[in-house]
Scaffold this active site. Sequence first.
Site, short mmCIF file in Angstrom:
data_model
loop_
_atom_site.label_atom_id
_atom_site.label_comp_id
_atom_site.label_asym_id
_atom_site.label_seq_id
_atom_site.Cartn_x
_atom_site.Cartn_y
_atom_site.Cartn_z
N LYS A 412 30.32 9.52 -35.51
CA LYS A 412 31.39 10.28 -36.15
C LYS A 412 32.70 10.07 -35.39
O LYS A 412 32.70 10.00 -34.16
CB LYS A 412 30.99 11.75 -36.16
CG LYS A 412 31.90 12.70 -36.90
CD LYS A 412 31.29 14.09 -36.90
CE LYS A 412 32.12 15.11 -37.65
NZ LYS A 412 31.46 16.44 -37.68
N SER A 487 31.22 18.48 -41.68
CA SER A 487 32.25 17.48 -41.54
C SER A 487 31.67 16.11 -41.19
O SER A 487 32.39 15.15 -41.02
CB SER A 487 33.22 17.91 -40.43
OG SER A 487 32.50 18.12 -39.20
N SER A 511 27.80 21.47 -40.11
CA SER A 511 28.23 20.09 -40.31
C SER A 511 27.23 19.01 -39.93
O SER A 511 27.50 17.83 -40.11
CB SER A 511 29.55 19.84 -39.58
OG SER A 511 30.56 20.63 -40.16
#
Length: 1007
Positions: A412, A487, A511
């Site tokens: 990420k 996210s 997330s």
Amino acid sequence: MNSPMRSPRGHHPSAARRAPALLAALGTVLATSLAALPAQAITSVESDEGITWEIHDAAPPSLDTGSIRTASDSPIQGFGNIFVEVEAPEGVAEPRLNGEMVRGFGLTFDGDASYESTQSVDFAGVLVTRGVDVETSGSSIRFLDSLTNTTSEPITVSVSFGGSLGYGEGETQGLVKSTTSGDARIGTDDSWALVATPDEDTRPVGIAFGEVDRMGNQQRDPFETPLAVEGGEASFYGFVNEIEIEPGTTASFARFVTLGETGSERLETAAQSVAELAAAPDLAGLTVPEVCTIVNWDISALPGYDAAVCEDVTALPTPAAPDAPAPVTSVAYDVVGKTIEELKADMAAGVVTSEEITQAYLDRIAVYDGGPQGFHAFITVADDALEQARAADEARAAGEDGELLGIPIAVKDLYDTFDMPTTGGSRALEGFQPEQDAFQVAQLREAGAIIIGKANTSEFAFSGGFSESGWMQTWNALYPSKTSFGSSGGSAVSVATSMAAGAMGTQTGVSLYAPTTGASLTMFRGTDGMSSGTGVIPLTWYQDYAGPIARTVTDLATMLNATTGTDPLDPLTAEADEHRPEDWSDSLDASALEGMRLGYLPDSFDSNYATNGTGEFLETQLSMFEDAGANVVQMSDPPSNGRSPSGSRGMEGWARYIELHENFPYENGNEVYASDAVLPYNQRSLGDTPRLTEEEVEAWVEYRDGYKELIAEWMDEYDVDAVVYPGFISDMYNNDAQTSRLTSDRSTGVLTSSVGLPTVVVPAGTNPNGYSTSLQIVGRAWDDATVLGMGYALEQEIQGQQHTTFAPALTYVGESTSPFVDVSVEDMFFTEIAWLAEEGISTGWSTPQGQEYRPLQPIARDAMAAFLYRMAEVEDYTPPTTSPFTDVDTSDQFYTEIAWLAEQGISTGWSTPQGQEYRPLEPIARDAMAAFLYRMAEVEDYTAPTTSPFTDVATSNQFYTEIAWMQTSGISTGWEGNNGTSLYQPLTDVARDAMAAFLYRYDHLED
């Protein structure tokens, strides 16, 4: 005809090319006032009525659907999108996203009030464009969707316009209040409808749509699912039109959305307004061709219509669609669906190299991630990925080993990487390049992983509902009109689409688990401090957790071996090594749930706004724990930990992160969030919020430690080993709304993040509407290994993982070399033969010149048995000590394979006075080949056509059903005869090259 304008409007972006003849008929376009945000991000247009329309154009986050994200004081949540479904002409491939939400128009805002397509979207030769015009002096917006058939055949197209006008029931439910026909149900005799919630402070929404063929559910395949008239799905409007478009012509649909006022009289005035709009649709600013191609309004009925004006109009000038990359790969090895465990085994066995695996993933990224139709999972792809892979191959050749040696992993874009920018998903950090890796990234590299790229994230991890960065918004891997959640959406989608073998994400609230559930994957969130947060951009210090997403729990264990443990720079991890198992895989036991006692809270399975049976379905899935040997008991609500301490953990996180970087471009988190480059709806005014004091830090540590003890006592009270929560308790929703309510219902009360407890998420099948969901197992603090083991046992029991059909295997185009000296890369069946070799189904013959395949040689029946046996990946099969065939000895080379073939009923051979014969050295004929594959496929409920597809195969033929199935399934299309007929040649021997083609197509049937 007189001007059909209802009120002055903003300029259409194509004003420069207006046709004078129709301009006179349609009226002039008057200038209007407008206030808009700069086009650096999602654009908003404000009207004189005080309405702000947020439009999804091509500006960041580049959703580019043209739909309304939201509008002031209205129930609009992702409305005005279109779904398009075409019946592709014969010989034309069906569009990959056929029937899904259309995006990729290149919609460009003119800085005034209009949006225009700068490129079209190609649906099997039907080019789709749209224009959007906001009435800045009033309260309406116009959509013009044009579909141009560029093929030589008529094409039937279905288009659904709509979206969400509320959700759930009660105050948020948007129901039809009036229509053209005077009732509260939209039908084919209506041209407008008014929708409103019960809340008088919410504006009613009028839709003037002209003609409609039927109403669909815009959240759940509008072409197949009718609009509900009650319940939680009654607010999801899809106005469906079906039309046949002739070659070289355009069909356009003009639709209008108008907002009423608030207050007690709102419905009457809004209904009058939309009725007037439908009686005189506002076409001002459109070109002559645009007006003449409109098919959902009877333009001939408009006052002053002159048929001669439209007489010569056929097709609109249409911008080209971007070239899509060819869906091909240079690597024969197929990475689709492969687990880390499988990749490691194949590299260790010499089947494939890390360089080949990495190239295969890079090829898939090139095809499926970028461009208008891409999933948008990656912000950055590593330039040195292949260099990293070659180094891994060299290390393996030198005898080195590593937990993840040669495995491509996505991280990420919150994790620092020394060789790629780290943006946090925000243009505010564009170009920021850390000088060192995050702790966990360094651990991944030490374990041999290839860091293939930086995955997309919602900006600064703000959103758990969407993954929208300053560059892009990620789409769901399984259901590509839906959100990927946030996210860590990019991380989950990269794995679910087989663009990476595993990924690293983060979780502050939902997330890790939400994107994982949305992609039908697994994830593990450990006890606070089990993994390091050093070098990871923060959202909420101490609650942030950085951890893995993978296909299987086994893969999670592999990644946890590489990434967890004490980090000297992260004090929260001080106890990690004490509690971390030496090898996480030691806890993976299919019987790990036996004798366990698991609690659940019935209320956590109940949605307060969704009515689609998801929670009820997952509650029935609790029986899977019982099937695995556990006891499941009800629990009361967990205790509260009281009021939390004061202070900003967000600013504390930023302070700790910035201290690591001498080159960070901001002094503190306040400055980061106030940057002009932040997405407008995330940007904050420059503040001076301080980081935590030492006393506040200690208070937060004590608070979370105390909370863990409190939950442990609660679990002790019920004598449970873990607590089970559902993943989602609703469907998944479209990607263009603003509210998190229309992503999914995640309000389960799961304790994972708020307390900091170990949690594993396991796919649990699909809900009644076909959307993937999951179950979460939450344990006591530092019971991490036990929780992971429970997840593994559940995974083995439930087998609930779903797989995308929207990112199929790429076609192998081969390289400059062939695995066989007698097979050229130019040969007709090279791809299929190379695949056969790559899969280990056939290795051919070793000769002084090299490996030979002998493609034109007929395949013998014994070799055929071996091919099918290997393709079936048979394990633990022991052949009988007595041969089922008189002419096959138990010592024969392929005895095991032939005996298996007989035992499976794939071949029974011939009955003779001496007994059953297999005739192993005889060539296999094409009709028998059809029978073999038909039986191996265990075909059910197949009815052969009454007319044979082949002129040389009668319907009375012994193997007619099997041969017809071969043709229907696309495994064999036969040959074209001299008179245009199709021939199968059933008694012809099957050559080895044709056999490779048969098996390749058979293996790819599900693709």
